[in-house]
Design a protein around this motif. Structure first.
Motif, PDB file in Angstrom:
ATOM      1  N   GLY A   1      17.411   2.005 -78.984  1.00 49.38           N
ATOM      2  CA  GLY A   1      15.649   0.886 -79.170  1.00 49.38           C
ATOM      3  C   GLY A   1      15.590  -0.095 -77.587  1.00 49.38           C
ATOM      4  N   ALA A   2      17.402  -0.321 -76.747  1.00 51.03           N
ATOM      5  CA  ALA A   2      17.206  -1.331 -75.774  1.00 51.03           C
ATOM      6  C   ALA A   2      16.092  -0.609 -74.749  1.00 51.03           C
ATOM      7  CB  ALA A   2      18.042  -1.376 -75.952  1.00 51.03           C
ATOM      8  N   ALA A   3      16.206   1.013 -74.493  1.00 53.18           N
ATOM      9  CA  ALA A   3      15.781   1.342 -74.042  1.00 53.18           C
ATOM     10  C   ALA A   3      13.819   1.202 -74.195  1.00 53.18           C
ATOM     11  CB  ALA A   3      16.668   3.133 -73.709  1.00 53.18           C
ATOM     12  N   ALA A   4      13.995   1.595 -75.428  1.00 53.32           N
ATOM     13  CA  ALA A   4      12.698   1.750 -75.583  1.00 53.32           C
ATOM     14  C   ALA A   4      10.792   0.394 -75.962  1.00 53.32           C
ATOM     15  CB  ALA A   4      11.842   2.426 -76.920  1.00 53.32           C
ATOM     16  N   LEU A   5      12.579  -0.924 -75.938  1.00 56.49           N
ATOM     17  CA  LEU A   5      12.079  -1.908 -75.874  1.00 56.49           C
ATOM     18  C   LEU A   5      12.209  -2.567 -74.407  1.00 56.49           C
ATOM     19  CD1 LEU A   5      12.689  -3.993 -78.946  1.00 56.49           C
ATOM     20  CD2 LEU A   5      10.701  -3.062 -78.355  1.00 56.49           C
ATOM     21  N   PHE A   6      13.043  -2.033 -73.729  1.00 57.61           N
ATOM     22  CA  PHE A   6      12.757  -3.584 -72.528  1.00 57.61           C
ATOM     23  C   PHE A   6      12.835  -2.042 -70.867  1.00 57.61           C
ATOM     24  CE2 PHE A   6      15.749  -5.497 -75.948  1.00 57.61           C
ATOM     25  CZ  PHE A   6      14.536  -6.171 -76.116  1.00 57.61           C
ATOM     26  N   GLY A   7      13.202  -0.905 -71.750  1.00 57.58           N
ATOM     27  CA  GLY A   7      12.967   0.026 -70.551  1.00 57.58           C
ATOM     28  C   GLY A   7      14.750   0.133 -69.436  1.00 57.58           C
ATOM     29  N   VAL A   8      15.588   0.082 -70.181  1.00 57.61           N
ATOM     30  CA  VAL A   8      17.177  -0.124 -69.530  1.00 57.61           C
ATOM     31  C   VAL A   8      17.294   1.061 -69.979  1.00 57.61           C
ATOM     32  CG1 VAL A   8      16.884  -2.945 -69.686  1.00 57.61           C
ATOM     33  CG2 VAL A   8      17.636  -1.430 -71.216  1.00 57.61           C
ATOM     34  N   LEU A   9      18.431   1.275 -69.647  1.00 53.79           N
ATOM     35  CA  LEU A   9      19.379   2.433 -69.745  1.00 53.79           C
ATOM     36  C   LEU A   9      18.726   3.676 -69.870  1.00 53.79           C
ATOM     37  CD1 LEU A   9      21.014   0.731 -73.008  1.00 53.79           C
ATOM     38  CD2 LEU A   9      21.638   1.333 -70.907  1.00 53.79           C
ATOM     39  N   GLY A  10      17.869   3.426 -68.378  1.00 53.58           N
ATOM     40  CA  GLY A  10      16.943   5.323 -68.777  1.00 53.58           C
ATOM     41  C   GLY A  10      15.612   4.820 -68.722  1.00 53.58           C
ATOM     42  N   GLY A  11      15.025   4.110 -69.964  1.00 55.98           N
ATOM     43  CA  GLY A  11      13.810   4.166 -69.678  1.00 55.98           C
ATOM     44  C   GLY A  11      13.489   4.687 -71.279  1.00 55.98           C
ATOM     45  N   PRO A  12      12.195   4.394 -71.867  1.00 61.07           N
ATOM     46  CA  PRO A  12      12.053   5.063 -73.259  1.00 61.07           C
ATOM     47  C   PRO A  12      11.921   6.628 -73.026  1.00 61.07           C
ATOM     48  CG  PRO A  12      10.932   4.038 -72.332  1.00 61.07           C
ATOM     49  CD  PRO A  12      11.068   3.357 -71.627  1.00 61.07           C
TER      50      PRO A  12
END
Length: 147
Positions: free
Chosen positions: A27-38
């Protein structure tokens, strides 16, 4: 024949923590573009179903990770992954290996297991219950210099 439940609650708790953390990271990757992004295009604000799925992943995964409202959050997360599997993946093939829906299927069944078994150990809700039952507050000590 039942095996002794030695360590059962600990294993359930660790399983809940790992699954909740992985789901929240999606969820964080999809919403905020972190952890490798969506994985795919970043969803626009409140866009159906991508943004809502990511919001459920982040909030539901965090609640399950922490052990707060675990059963309800796990049911919501399981349902969202069932929706993802049957609407997004299943039209591309019958089996998850064919349609790329392995993660959705595994998360769906994992959250259903968590909803059934409960939070196990290490859940924050157990601290809240203990505090209400005993009527005590955490012990704090003051140093003599600050008194």
């Amino acid at each position: 024949m039942d095996a002794p439940g030695i360590g059962r609650e600990h294993v359930i708790g660790v399983f809940r923590i790992v699954v909740g953390l992985m789901f929240a990271c999606h969820g964080a990757a999809a919403l905020f573009g972190v952890l490798g992004g969506p994985h795919g295009a970043k969803p626009g604000f409140a866009a159906w179903p991508g943004w809502w799925a990511a919001a459920i992943q982040l909030t539901g995964g965090t609640l399950v990770l922490c052990g707060l409202g675990t059963r309800a959050a796990a049911v919501l997360c399981s349902g969202s992954m069932a929706y993802a599997y049957f609407v997004e993946h299943q039209p591309d093939g019958l089996f998850p290996i064919e349609n790329g829906g392995e993660a959705a299927a595994m998360f769906c069944w994992s959250f259903l297991l968590i909803a059934t078994l409960g939070p196990g150990r290490f859940a924050l809700v157990s601290l809240v219950r203990l505090r209400r039952r005993t009527g005590t507050r955490p012990v704090t000590t003051r140093s003599s210099a600050s008194a």
